[in-house]
Design an enzyme around this catalytic site. Structure first.
Site, PDB file in Angstrom:
ATOM      1  N   THR A   1       0.857  -1.185   0.000  1.00 42.98           N
ATOM      2  CA  THR A   1       0.000   0.000   0.000  1.00 42.98           C
ATOM      3  C   THR A   1       0.889   1.229   0.000  1.00 42.98           C
ATOM      4  O   THR A   1       1.515   1.553   1.012  1.00 42.98           O
ATOM      5  CB  THR A   1      -0.984   0.021   1.183  1.00 42.98           C
ATOM      6  OG1 THR A   1      -1.530   1.337   1.317  1.00 42.98           O
ATOM      7  CG2 THR A   1      -0.314  -0.381   2.492  1.00 42.98           C
TER       8      THR A   1
ATOM      9  N   ASP B   1       0.128   4.154   0.050  1.00 43.41           N
ATOM     10  CA  ASP B   1      -0.402   5.208   0.926  1.00 43.41           C
ATOM     11  C   ASP B   1       0.064   5.069   2.369  1.00 43.41           C
ATOM     12  O   ASP B   1      -0.183   5.957   3.185  1.00 43.41           O
ATOM     13  CB  ASP B   1      -1.931   5.202   0.910  1.00 43.41           C
ATOM     14  CG  ASP B   1      -2.507   5.600  -0.433  1.00 43.41           C
ATOM     15  OD1 ASP B   1      -1.742   6.132  -1.267  1.00 43.41           O
ATOM     16  OD2 ASP B   1      -3.708   5.383  -0.655  1.00 43.41           O
TER      17      ASP B   1
ATOM     18  N   SER C   1     -11.556  -3.534  -7.340  1.00 42.36           N
ATOM     19  CA  SER C   1     -11.009  -3.887  -6.028  1.00 42.36           C
ATOM     20  C   SER C   1     -11.969  -3.570  -4.889  1.00 42.36           C
ATOM     21  O   SER C   1     -11.657  -3.809  -3.725  1.00 42.36           O
ATOM     22  CB  SER C   1      -9.682  -3.148  -5.797  1.00 42.36           C
ATOM     23  OG  SER C   1      -8.706  -3.586  -6.714  1.00 42.36           O
TER      24      SER C   1
ATOM     25  N   ILE D   1       5.052   8.230 -10.144  1.00 45.06           N
ATOM     26  CA  ILE D   1       5.569   7.800  -8.845  1.00 45.06           C
ATOM     27  C   ILE D   1       5.423   6.298  -8.677  1.00 45.06           C
ATOM     28  O   ILE D   1       6.360   5.596  -8.310  1.00 45.06           O
ATOM     29  CB  ILE D   1       4.837   8.536  -7.706  1.00 45.06           C
ATOM     30  CG1 ILE D   1       5.236  10.018  -7.681  1.00 45.06           C
ATOM     31  CG2 ILE D   1       5.136   7.891  -6.358  1.00 45.06           C
ATOM     32  CD1 ILE D   1       4.457  10.850  -6.680  1.00 45.06           C
TER      33      ILE D   1
END
Length: 487
Positions: A227, A229, A341, A382
């Site tokens: 993840t 994040d 998802s 990114i």
């Protein structure tokens, strides 16, 4: 962002996170293990060293003591203990008869290939396993049809993949029939399945593990959480996050260059962060060039954002705004629905914010003549890049420990890092809630200190700034007079 909005500090997300932790018991953190550890670890030359554990060790979930430092036996503020990950002196699977499977799911992230490489090479070099199989394009690769695309992973195939972004196995979103996936594992003789993906992926891994257990088949399902994040509960860091912050800082610097090069220039940078603003907050602090930071945990109105922009323009002719993708989802109407998802589809807050800033500046053209707004969205650049050196090291550590623990029979769990220790967390607990920014924590305090604050007196701040500049000029003038007198 340093908006004075105390009433929003205890948001629903933060409350839910704390409530969940209060309901977790030590039994919830117990890691399942396949019965039996009948085989010695093949790394015999290290067998007498402490790297190989015979018993389970733990760390405290929270190291802060409840009592005063003078207490003879301080007790943690939390009774929970987390199981430490380690290489084991005795293992569950016979290495030479073991087949490892790897699957990558969800969006790509820096470090995926590093994880694939490290799992493969640890299995081959350390344990001399029979085979390592890579399943293509997420859980679809474990379906009856998709399993035909599985590939053999060996040294030659994975040696240099860590130099590149993405995943050589491909990825996809969405679930598959767990019975069909376990059929594939049984048919190919897979003993250990490593699932590399986010919370949806790991929930799917838990279902696979439960189906294997129901059938009574000897299969370990082990998660390596992905993840970008950094929103995984019980973990302080996830792979790819540090790389994301570094690349985000580059985007912020570009936005800053655009903003300061114009008269009343504004640079808007949209960063990843669906429910958690860790990338935006850390990038704001690391760059030291952001003036407004907008994150999902601290929702504010359009009017408040424009007030922040006005406040910034009171003492500067440039402004850099960072916005996390999950911020301001009530600012516009999206397409609705959910992706494959199970994530709610987001409106493009970066574009919406940019247009609203342009409209505000146009409506106030007499105050802000010749203003410009530049928008940068580096998200896909990114997530597609290779990891930084430190992230690569982190990926290798997660992956190798995952192999060691899975070989010892750990199943239905993930590997995570907490307080600089590597721990095992049952998937059910780890995916029960997202980790979010603590709006009373140190990171958010730093963000507030370096960004615009509606609660401060701008005129007074500007007056103090001018006074400091004058004092510096006077000190320099006195020094020059002294040097001139000596000539």
């Amino acid at each position: 962002m340093a908006v004075e909005s105390r009433s929003r500090v205890t948001s629903k997300l933060v409350k839910a996170h704390r409530a969940m932790l209060n309901s977790v018991t030590q039994e919830d953190l117990k890691v399942d293990r396949l019965p039996g550890a009948d085989y010695p670890n093949p790394s015999k030359k290290y067998s007498s060293r402490t790297e190989f554990r015979d018993k389970t060790d733990y760390i405290m979930y929270n190291p802060r003591p409840r009592d005063e430092p003078s207490s003879e036996n301080p007790v943690s503020v939390s009774p929970l203990l987390c199981e430490l990950a380690a290489a084991r002196s005795r293992i569950h699977f016979n290495p030479t008869e073991t087949t490892i499977g790897i699957v990558t799911c969800g969006g790509i992230c820096p470090g995926l290939n590093d994880v694939i490489r490290s799992i493969t090479l640890t299995g081959i070099n350390v344990y001399n396993v029979k085979r390592v199989i890579g399943f293509r394009f997420g859980y679809w690769g474990l379906s009856k049809k998709g399993s035909q695309t599985a590939i053999e992973l060996h040294r030659g195939r994975v040696t240099n993949i860590h130099h590149y972004g993405g995943t050589i196995l491909g990825s996809s979103r969405g679930p598959q029939d767990p019975k069909e996936m376990v059929d594939t594992l049984e048919r190919l003789g897979v003993n250990i399945l490593f699932t590399v993906g986010g919370d949806g992926t790991q929930r799917g891994a838990l279902v696979i593990s439960q189906e294997a257990k129901r059938r009574g088949v000897d299969i370990s399902v082990f998660g390596v959480p992905k993840t970008i994040d950094n929103d995984l509960s019980f973990s302080h860091r996830t792979f790819g996050f540090q790389t994301a912050v570094e690349k985000a800082v580059q985007a912020i610097r570009a936005a800053y260059a655009e903003a300061v090069s114009a008269n009343y220039g504004v640079g808007v940078v949209k960063l990843m962060g669906r429910d958690s603003g860790f990338i935006a907050a850390q990038a704001a602090v690391a760059s030291a060039q952001a003036n407004i930071c907008l994150v999902p945990e601290n929702p504010i109105s359009e009017q408040e954002v424009m007030s922040l922009l006005e406040r910034r323009f009171c003492h500067s002719r440039s402004c850099v705004i960072i916005v996390a993708e999950g911020f301001g989802q009530d600012w516009g109407r999206g397409s609705g629905g959910y992706d494959a998802s199970g994530n709610k589809k987001l409106i493009d807050i970066g574009v919406i914010l940019t247009e609203k800033v342009k409209a505000f500046l146009k409506a106030n053209k007499s105050r802000y003549p010749d203003s410009t707004v530049k928008y940068i969205d580096p998200s896909y650049m990114i997530r597609a890049c290779p990891p930084s050196a430190n992230d690569a090291l982190f990926c290798a550590t997660l992956a190798t420990l995952a192999v060691h623990e899975a070989m010892a029979g750990a199943t239905g769990c993930i590997i995570a890092m907490r307080h600089n220790n590597y721990i095992l967390v049952p998937i059910k607990v780890a995916t029960s809630v997202r980790r979010v920014l603590d709006l009373r924590g140190q990171l958010w305090r730093q963000v507030r200190e370096i960004t615009v604050d509606l609660g401060s007196d701008v005129r007074l701040a500007r007056k103090l700034e001018i006074r400091r500049e004058l004092e510096a000029i006077n000190r320099n003038r006195d020094r020059l007079h002294e040097e001139l007198a000596k000539l």
